[in-house]
Write a protein that holds these residues in place. Structure first.
Motif, PDB file in Angstrom:
ATOM      1  N   ASP A 165      77.054   2.371  -5.906  1.00 47.54           N
ATOM      2  CA  ASP A 165      76.327   1.110  -6.030  1.00 47.54           C
ATOM      3  C   ASP A 165      75.094   1.136  -5.130  1.00 47.54           C
ATOM      4  O   ASP A 165      75.110   1.715  -4.035  1.00 47.54           O
ATOM      5  CB  ASP A 165      77.214  -0.060  -5.625  1.00 47.54           C
ATOM      6  CG  ASP A 165      78.328  -0.311  -6.626  1.00 47.54           C
ATOM      7  OD1 ASP A 165      78.158   0.068  -7.800  1.00 47.54           O
ATOM      8  OD2 ASP A 165      79.367  -0.878  -6.226  1.00 47.54           O
ATOM      9  N   PRO A 166      74.002   0.509  -5.571  1.00 51.19           N
ATOM     10  CA  PRO A 166      72.796   0.460  -4.732  1.00 51.19           C
ATOM     11  C   PRO A 166      73.027  -0.381  -3.492  1.00 51.19           C
ATOM     12  O   PRO A 166      73.943  -1.214  -3.452  1.00 51.19           O
ATOM     13  CB  PRO A 166      71.759  -0.174  -5.652  1.00 51.19           C
ATOM     14  CG  PRO A 166      72.552  -0.958  -6.640  1.00 51.19           C
ATOM     15  CD  PRO A 166      73.825  -0.187  -6.854  1.00 51.19           C
ATOM     16  N   PRO A 167      72.218  -0.201  -2.460  1.00 52.39           N
ATOM     17  CA  PRO A 167      72.358  -1.014  -1.246  1.00 52.39           C
ATOM     18  C   PRO A 167      72.069  -2.474  -1.532  1.00 52.39           C
ATOM     19  O   PRO A 167      71.367  -2.802  -2.497  1.00 52.39           O
ATOM     20  CB  PRO A 167      71.300  -0.425  -0.302  1.00 52.39           C
ATOM     21  CG  PRO A 167      70.885   0.866  -0.898  1.00 52.39           C
ATOM     22  CD  PRO A 167      71.114   0.756  -2.365  1.00 52.39           C
ATOM     23  N   PRO A 168      72.570  -3.373  -0.693  1.00 50.83           N
ATOM     24  CA  PRO A 168      72.187  -4.787  -0.833  1.00 50.83           C
ATOM     25  C   PRO A 168      70.698  -4.945  -0.549  1.00 50.83           C
ATOM     26  O   PRO A 168      70.088  -4.132   0.149  1.00 50.83           O
ATOM     27  CB  PRO A 168      73.042  -5.491   0.228  1.00 50.83           C
ATOM     28  CG  PRO A 168      73.392  -4.421   1.211  1.00 50.83           C
ATOM     29  CD  PRO A 168      73.499  -3.158   0.430  1.00 50.83           C
ATOM     30  N   HIS A 169      70.110  -5.986  -1.106  1.00 45.71           N
ATOM     31  CA  HIS A 169      68.679  -6.217  -0.897  1.00 45.71           C
ATOM     32  C   HIS A 169      68.407  -6.419   0.595  1.00 45.71           C
ATOM     33  O   HIS A 169      69.098  -7.176   1.283  1.00 45.71           O
ATOM     34  CB  HIS A 169      68.204  -7.449  -1.668  1.00 45.71           C
ATOM     35  CG  HIS A 169      66.734  -7.709  -1.495  1.00 45.71           C
ATOM     36  ND1 HIS A 169      65.776  -6.946  -2.109  1.00 45.71           N
ATOM     37  CD2 HIS A 169      66.079  -8.636  -0.758  1.00 45.71           C
ATOM     38  CE1 HIS A 169      64.576  -7.385  -1.768  1.00 45.71           C
ATOM     39  NE2 HIS A 169      64.739  -8.417  -0.955  1.00 45.71           N
ATOM     40  N   CYS A 170      67.380  -5.725   1.095  1.00 42.07           N
ATOM     41  CA  CYS A 170      67.016  -5.843   2.503  1.00 42.07           C
ATOM     42  C   CYS A 170      65.598  -5.320   2.680  1.00 42.07           C
ATOM     43  O   CYS A 170      64.980  -4.801   1.742  1.00 42.07           O
ATOM     44  CB  CYS A 170      67.997  -5.070   3.401  1.00 42.07           C
ATOM     45  SG  CYS A 170      68.054  -3.284   3.111  1.00 42.07           S
ATOM     46  N   GLY A 171      65.084  -5.443   3.882  1.00 38.70           N
ATOM     47  CA  GLY A 171      63.776  -4.890   4.208  1.00 38.70           C
ATOM     48  C   GLY A 171      63.917  -3.504   4.808  1.00 38.70           C
ATOM     49  O   GLY A 171      64.874  -3.220   5.536  1.00 38.70           O
ATOM     50  N   VAL A 172      62.958  -2.639   4.500  1.00 38.19           N
ATOM     51  CA  VAL A 172      62.974  -1.254   4.981  1.00 38.19           C
ATOM     52  C   VAL A 172      61.606  -0.932   5.573  1.00 38.19           C
ATOM     53  O   VAL A 172      60.574  -1.213   4.952  1.00 38.19           O
ATOM     54  CB  VAL A 172      63.272  -0.262   3.836  1.00 38.19           C
ATOM     55  CG1 VAL A 172      63.380   1.161   4.372  1.00 38.19           C
ATOM     56  CG2 VAL A 172      64.535  -0.662   3.087  1.00 38.19           C
ATOM     57  N   VAL A 173      61.605  -0.360   6.754  1.00 42.33           N
ATOM     58  CA  VAL A 173      60.363   0.118   7.361  1.00 42.33           C
ATOM     59  C   VAL A 173      60.447   1.631   7.501  1.00 42.33           C
ATOM     60  O   VAL A 173      61.420   2.163   8.045  1.00 42.33           O
ATOM     61  CB  VAL A 173      60.102  -0.541   8.734  1.00 42.33           C
ATOM     62  CG1 VAL A 173      58.870   0.085   9.405  1.00 42.33           C
ATOM     63  CG2 VAL A 173      59.901  -2.039   8.581  1.00 42.33           C
TER      64      VAL A 173
END
Length: 297
Positions: A165-173
């Motif tokens: 499963d894809p990761p939960p929605h979040c911010g990535v830097v």
């Protein structure tokens, strides 16, 4: 398909959320277990029919690459597909190079995978998925997982893939200290014991997702920092940004990533790092969720 057709496909950045070195073959290749995901950031390729096979490179990191066949995996992939499909058809390939070179986020591998996908359409090549994977693994260990750009556990020498499963929605830097890192040098510097193989399942909640990741690591982080000390500086800069839940190196480096509960926090963190280190490559993005699509341009 018209001879004037131009096809376009994204080549998204690959992130190793964890990477465990689990063994070593007699020929020197290492066995890995890695959780691989993809972002909305990446390179882009455009192909159009030609009699011969040529490549041009544009974008902010174009100067770090050569269009010579011996040094460019895009041309290597194209020629390997020509051979496998027994075709003499050609193409002009334009690579928009937006990702740093030798940076641990699969830029070259994603580019090679995108070339295989698009040229299969342009040349009307109908090879089984396994055939494309075999071509890819001969070019690089990350090419097979980049062919579909879906979240997966990658194991073996990159040839064994299990969708997750894809990761939960979040911010990535994403941050790179402007120093290329040679993967062979990192593996050569690694002295630690091999890691055990796990049984990853992706939690749907961000907090649980972070906690699950904390039970894993990147086994190449310490040797990569020895090869390229700026990686330690990048990890430290990310770790002190507000709201950063996890900091880690991707692949063999030198790009590092930070994960944040939302994109607003990630945007602020990226802005802060850019202000302190304008010489670094740094951006805020999100994980992608969905199939890649070849489009006509």
């Amino acid at each position: 398909m018209s001879t004037n057709t131009r096809l376009s496909l994204a080549a998204p950045a690959k992130i190793n959320l964890f990477l465990h070195v689990t063994g070593r073959r007699d020929d020197g290749y290492h066995f890995l277990e890695s959780l691989v995901v993809f972002t909305e950031t990446g390179d882009r390729l455009i192909v159009e029919a030609r009699e011969d096979l040529t490549l041009s490179i544009t974008g902010p990191f174009a100067q770090n690459l050569t269009a010579a066949r011996a040094d460019n995996v895009v041309l290597q992939a194209a020629e390997a597909l020509q051979y496998k499909a027994s075709t003499t058809l050609g193409a002009h390939i334009t690579l928009e190079k937006n990702l740093p070179v030798s940076s641990g986020i699969g830029g070259g591998s994603a580019d090679a995978a995108a070339a295989l996908r698009m040229l299969s359409v342009l040349w009307h090549v109908d090879l089984h998925e396994c055939c494309l994977k075999d071509i890819g693994i001969a070019i690089g260990a990350d090419v097979p997982v980049c062919l579909n750009a879906r979240s997966a556990i990658m194991s073996g020498v990159g040839d064994m893939l299990r969708d997750v499963d894809p990761p939960p929605h979040c911010g990535v830097v994403l941050v790179n200290g402007a120093e290329g890192v040679a993967t062979p040098a990192v593996f050569k510097a690694r002295k630690a014991p091999f890691s055990d193989i796990g049984n990853w399942r992706t939690p749907a909640n961000f907090g649980a997702f972070i906690n699950a990741l904390k039970s894993s690591k990147n086994d190449l982080s310490d040797p990569a920092r020895g090869v390229s000390p700026v990686i330690g500086d990048v990890l430290a800069a990310l770790s002190v940004t507000e709201g950063c839940a996890l900091v880690r190196l991707s692949g063999s480096g030198g790009t590092c990533f930070g994960l944040y509960a939302d994109t607003n926090a990630a945007d602020k963190a990226a802005a802060a790092i850019k202000a302190l280190h304008p010489e670094w490559w740094c951006l805020s993005t999100v994980f992608r969720d969905g199939p890649l699509a070849v489009t006509t341009v």
